[in-house]
Design a protein around this motif. Structure first.
Motif, short mmCIF file in Angstrom:
data_model
loop_
_atom_site.label_atom_id
_atom_site.label_comp_id
_atom_site.label_asym_id
_atom_site.label_seq_id
_atom_site.Cartn_x
_atom_site.Cartn_y
_atom_site.Cartn_z
N ALA A 70 -88.55 -13.76 33.05
CA ALA A 70 -87.95 -12.43 33.14
C ALA A 70 -88.15 -11.91 34.56
O ALA A 70 -89.27 -11.88 35.06
N ARG A 71 -87.06 -11.55 35.19
CA ARG A 71 -87.11 -10.98 36.53
C ARG A 71 -86.75 -9.50 36.42
O ARG A 71 -85.78 -9.15 35.76
N ILE A 72 -87.54 -8.66 37.07
CA ILE A 72 -87.32 -7.22 37.02
C ILE A 72 -86.86 -6.76 38.39
O ILE A 72 -87.56 -6.95 39.39
N PHE A 73 -85.68 -6.15 38.42
CA PHE A 73 -85.12 -5.59 39.63
C PHE A 73 -85.16 -4.07 39.52
O PHE A 73 -85.03 -3.53 38.41
N THR A 74 -85.32 -3.40 40.63
CA THR A 74 -85.29 -1.94 40.64
C THR A 74 -84.22 -1.45 41.60
O THR A 74 -83.89 -2.13 42.58
N CYS A 75 -83.68 -0.29 41.28
CA CYS A 75 -82.71 0.36 42.15
C CYS A 75 -82.68 1.84 41.82
O CYS A 75 -83.33 2.28 40.87
N GLU A 76 -81.94 2.59 42.58
CA GLU A 76 -81.88 4.04 42.41
C GLU A 76 -80.46 4.49 42.10
O GLU A 76 -79.51 4.02 42.70
N GLY A 77 -80.35 5.41 41.15
CA GLY A 77 -79.09 6.08 40.87
C GLY A 77 -78.10 5.28 40.06
O GLY A 77 -78.30 4.11 39.76
N ARG A 78 -77.00 5.97 39.72
CA ARG A 78 -75.97 5.36 38.87
C ARG A 78 -75.32 4.14 39.50
O ARG A 78 -74.94 3.21 38.82
N ALA A 79 -75.16 4.17 40.82
CA ALA A 79 -74.49 3.06 41.50
C ALA A 79 -75.46 1.94 41.87
O ALA A 79 -75.06 0.94 42.44
N CYS A 80 -76.72 2.11 41.55
CA CYS A 80 -77.75 1.09 41.75
C CYS A 80 -77.84 0.67 43.21
O CYS A 80 -77.55 -0.46 43.58
N GLN A 81 -78.29 1.58 44.03
CA GLN A 81 -78.39 1.33 45.46
C GLN A 81 -79.76 0.80 45.82
O GLN A 81 -80.76 1.20 45.27
N MET A 133 -83.49 11.39 42.06
CA MET A 133 -82.68 10.28 41.61
C MET A 133 -83.46 9.47 40.58
O MET A 133 -84.66 9.32 40.68
N ASP A 134 -82.76 8.95 39.58
CA ASP A 134 -83.41 8.18 38.53
C ASP A 134 -83.59 6.73 38.95
O ASP A 134 -82.68 6.10 39.46
N THR A 135 -84.78 6.20 38.68
CA THR A 135 -85.05 4.79 38.94
C THR A 135 -84.54 3.97 37.77
O THR A 135 -84.77 4.28 36.61
N VAL A 136 -83.82 2.90 38.11
CA VAL A 136 -83.26 2.00 37.10
C VAL A 136 -83.97 0.67 37.21
O VAL A 136 -84.15 0.14 38.31
N TRP A 137 -84.39 0.15 36.07
CA TRP A 137 -84.93 -1.22 36.02
C TRP A 137 -83.86 -2.10 35.41
O TRP A 137 -83.23 -1.74 34.40
N ILE A 138 -83.66 -3.25 36.01
CA ILE A 138 -82.74 -4.25 35.48
C ILE A 138 -83.56 -5.48 35.15
O ILE A 138 -84.18 -6.07 36.03
N VAL A 139 -83.60 -5.83 33.88
CA VAL A 139 -84.36 -6.99 33.42
C VAL A 139 -83.38 -8.14 33.22
O VAL A 139 -82.43 -8.02 32.45
N VAL A 140 -83.60 -9.22 33.94
CA VAL A 140 -82.79 -10.42 33.83
C VAL A 140 -83.69 -11.48 33.21
O VAL A 140 -84.69 -11.87 33.83
N ALA A 141 -83.36 -11.92 31.98
CA ALA A 141 -84.33 -12.75 31.27
C ALA A 141 -83.69 -13.84 30.44
O ALA A 141 -82.53 -13.77 30.04
N ASP A 142 -84.50 -14.86 30.20
CA ASP A 142 -84.23 -15.86 29.18
C ASP A 142 -85.56 -16.12 28.48
O ASP A 142 -86.52 -15.38 28.69
N ALA A 143 -85.65 -17.14 27.67
CA ALA A 143 -86.85 -17.36 26.86
C ALA A 143 -88.06 -17.78 27.69
O ALA A 143 -89.18 -17.77 27.18
N ALA A 144 -87.87 -18.13 28.95
CA ALA A 144 -88.99 -18.62 29.76
C ALA A 144 -89.30 -17.76 30.99
O ALA A 144 -90.37 -17.90 31.56
#
Length: 149
Positions: A14-25, A1-12
Motif C-alpha cells: 500500500a502506497r500513501i500519497f498526499t496532496c492538498e485541495g480538490r484538484a490534488c496539488q 485547505m483539506d489534506t487528501v490521502w490517496i491509498v494505492v494498494a494491492d494485497a501485498a
C-alpha cells in the motif's frame, strides 16, 4: 485547505500519497506499507497438507480433506486490516480530511470491510485498478478524477 490521502494498494503493498485541495496539488508519496506474506504461494503459507478421511463408515475409500480457508485470502484480509488500522490512526490524528482509494478489485472489497465507519465516511472516491507498480505521482494522477471531492 483539506489534506487528501490517496491509498494505492494491492494485497501485498500500500502506497500513501498526499496532496492538498480538490484538484490534488503537490501530490507526493509519503508512506509505504508492505506485507510480503501476501506474495507467498499457498504451499508456503500452510505448515502441512490437509488430512485424509474415510468417505463413509462402511466404505474403504479415503479422500483428502479440503482446507477450510484460503491461506492467500487470510493474508489479504490481514493486510487489509493493517492498512485500515493505519488509516484509522491517521484519521483520528487529523492527518487527512478526505480519502481516495485506488486498489486491486479483490483488495478493495477486503479493505472496505475492514474500514472504520468514520474513515469510510471520509472516502470521496474509489478506483478498482491495480496500479501499485506505477512509479510516479503523474501516472497515478491520470487514473483519478479531475476533482477528488
Amino acid at each position: 485547505m483539506d489534506t487528501v490521502w490517496i491509498v494505492v494498494a494491492d494485497a501485498a503493498r500500500a502506497r500513501i500519497f498526499t496532496c492538498e485541495g480538490r484538484a490534488c496539488q503537490g501530490m507526493h508519496e509519503s508512506e509505504t506499507l508492505s506485507h510480503s506474506e501476501s506474495r507467498a504461494h499457498n504451499q508456503d503459507l500452510v505448515s502441512d497438507r490437509p488430512g485424509r478421511s474415510w468417505s463413509s463408515a462402511s466404505g474403504d475409500a479415503r479422500h483428502a480433506m479440503q482446507d477450510s480457508t484460503d491461506p492467500a485470502a487470510n493474508e489479504r484480509n490481514r493486510f487489509a486490516r493493517q492498512v485500515a488500522e493505519r488509516l484509522k490512526s491517521a484519521h483520528n490524528d487529523g492527518t487527512f480530511k478526505k480519502l481516495v482509494i485506488v486498489a486491486a478489485p479483490s483488495f478493495l472489497g477486503a479493505l472496505r470491510e475492514m474500514l472504520d465507519p468514520t474513515v469510510a465516511h471520509s472516502v470521496t472516491a474509489e478506483v478498482a485498478k491495480n496500479i501499485t507498480k506505477s512509479t510516479d505521482a503523474t501516472t497515478l494522477r491520470k487514473h483519478l478524477p479531475d476533482f477528488l471531492y
